[in-house]
Design a protein around this motif. Structure first.
Motif, PDB file in Angstrom:
ATOM      1  N   THR A 118     -59.216 -12.726 -73.156  1.00 15.70           N
ATOM      2  CA  THR A 118     -58.653 -11.528 -72.533  1.00 15.70           C
ATOM      3  C   THR A 118     -57.142 -11.495 -72.714  1.00 15.70           C
ATOM      4  OG1 THR A 118     -60.432 -11.496 -70.897  1.00 15.70           O
ATOM      5  CG2 THR A 118     -58.449 -10.236 -70.369  1.00 15.70           C
ATOM      6  N   THR A 124     -47.710  -7.035 -65.817  1.00  9.72           N
ATOM      7  CA  THR A 124     -48.504  -5.934 -65.268  1.00  9.72           C
ATOM      8  C   THR A 124     -49.933  -5.978 -65.792  1.00  9.72           C
ATOM      9  OG1 THR A 124     -46.535  -4.563 -65.077  1.00  9.72           O
ATOM     10  CG2 THR A 124     -48.659  -3.421 -65.064  1.00  9.72           C
ATOM     11  N   GLU A 125     -50.081  -6.147 -67.097  1.00  7.26           N
ATOM     12  CA  GLU A 125     -51.406  -6.193 -67.713  1.00  7.26           C
ATOM     13  C   GLU A 125     -52.228  -7.378 -67.186  1.00  7.26           C
ATOM     14  OE1 GLU A 125     -52.955  -4.174 -69.966  1.00  7.26           O
ATOM     15  OE2 GLU A 125     -51.294  -2.764 -69.938  1.00  7.26           O
ATOM     16  N   SER A 152     -51.799  -9.015 -64.351  1.00  6.84           N
ATOM     17  CA  SER A 152     -52.093  -8.793 -62.924  1.00  6.84           C
ATOM     18  C   SER A 152     -53.280  -7.862 -62.759  1.00  6.84           C
ATOM     19  CB  SER A 152     -50.866  -8.211 -62.219  1.00  6.84           C
ATOM     20  OG  SER A 152     -49.803  -9.127 -62.241  1.00  6.84           O
ATOM     21  N   ASP A 153     -53.315  -6.813 -63.548  1.00  6.98           N
ATOM     22  CA  ASP A 153     -54.424  -5.858 -63.477  1.00  6.98           C
ATOM     23  C   ASP A 153     -55.724  -6.460 -63.998  1.00  6.98           C
ATOM     24  OD1 ASP A 153     -52.679  -4.000 -62.446  1.00  6.98           O
ATOM     25  OD2 ASP A 153     -52.487  -2.854 -64.313  1.00  6.98           O
ATOM     26  N   ALA A 154     -55.656  -7.160 -65.120  1.00  7.03           N
ATOM     27  CA  ALA A 154     -56.861  -7.697 -65.750  1.00  7.03           C
ATOM     28  C   ALA A 154     -57.532  -8.781 -64.914  1.00  7.03           C
ATOM     29  CB  ALA A 154     -56.534  -8.242 -67.141  1.00  7.03           C
ATOM     30  N   PHE A 155     -56.717  -9.592 -64.224  1.00 13.63           N
ATOM     31  CA  PHE A 155     -57.273 -10.740 -63.505  1.00 13.63           C
ATOM     32  C   PHE A 155     -57.155 -10.617 -61.983  1.00 13.63           C
ATOM     33  CE2 PHE A 155     -56.147 -12.348 -67.723  1.00 13.63           C
ATOM     34  CZ  PHE A 155     -57.381 -12.847 -68.117  1.00 13.63           C
ATOM     35  N   ASP A 156     -56.570  -9.522 -61.506  1.00 12.52           N
ATOM     36  CA  ASP A 156     -56.376  -9.318 -60.081  1.00 12.52           C
ATOM     37  C   ASP A 156     -55.640 -10.500 -59.450  1.00 12.52           C
ATOM     38  OD1 ASP A 156     -56.490  -7.844 -57.737  1.00 12.52           O
ATOM     39  OD2 ASP A 156     -58.398  -8.725 -57.124  1.00 12.52           O
ATOM     40  N   VAL A 157     -54.516 -10.869 -60.076  1.00  7.96           N
ATOM     41  CA  VAL A 157     -53.670 -11.950 -59.575  1.00  7.96           C
ATOM     42  C   VAL A 157     -52.267 -11.410 -59.357  1.00  7.96           C
ATOM     43  CG1 VAL A 157     -54.967 -13.817 -60.671  1.00  7.96           C
ATOM     44  CG2 VAL A 157     -53.056 -12.750 -61.895  1.00  7.96           C
ATOM     45  N   LYS A 158     -51.493 -12.144 -58.564  1.00 11.21           N
ATOM     46  CA  LYS A 158     -50.095 -11.777 -58.343  1.00 11.21           C
ATOM     47  C   LYS A 158     -49.215 -12.833 -58.988  1.00 11.21           C
ATOM     48  CE  LYS A 158     -46.758 -10.481 -54.883  1.00 11.21           C
ATOM     49  NZ  LYS A 158     -46.487 -10.229 -53.485  1.00 11.21           N
ATOM     50  N   LEU A 187     -55.864 -17.997 -60.384  1.00  5.69           N
ATOM     51  CA  LEU A 187     -57.210 -17.649 -59.963  1.00  5.69           C
ATOM     52  C   LEU A 187     -57.789 -18.669 -58.984  1.00  5.69           C
ATOM     53  CD1 LEU A 187     -58.695 -16.325 -63.312  1.00  5.69           C
ATOM     54  CD2 LEU A 187     -58.257 -14.990 -61.238  1.00  5.69           C
TER      55      LEU A 187
END
Length: 78
Positions: free
Chosen positions: A6, A42-43, A45-51, A76
């Protein structure tokens, strides 16, 4: 899809001309500029739902595909 795959796809969308599988100094050699890094954060964070925080935003974490993969894996787990 695996985390590494990914991330590789995201990087290739940004710069198809870079061999991300062999490069080990993406930031150090300025293959990725500051705009690329902001977009990448940004990509990811969005792809893996992480900060990705300021403490994670260091050159070592962004210099290679392998280091980016380790960063996301660590985030994660948290």
């Amino acid at each position: 899809m695996e985390i590494r795959d990914t991330i590789l796809n995201i990087l290739k969308e940004m710069h198809a001309d870079i061999d991300f599988e062999t490069e080990t100094s993406l930031v150090g050699d300025q293959l990725l500029d500051s705009f690329d890094l902001v977009s990448l954060v940004t990509e990811l964070s969005d792809a893996f739902d992480v900060k990705i925080t300021a403490k994670d935003f260091i050159q070592e974490n962004f210099d290679s595909l392998e280091r980016l993969t380790k960063l996301i894996e660590r985030l994660l787990e948290d």
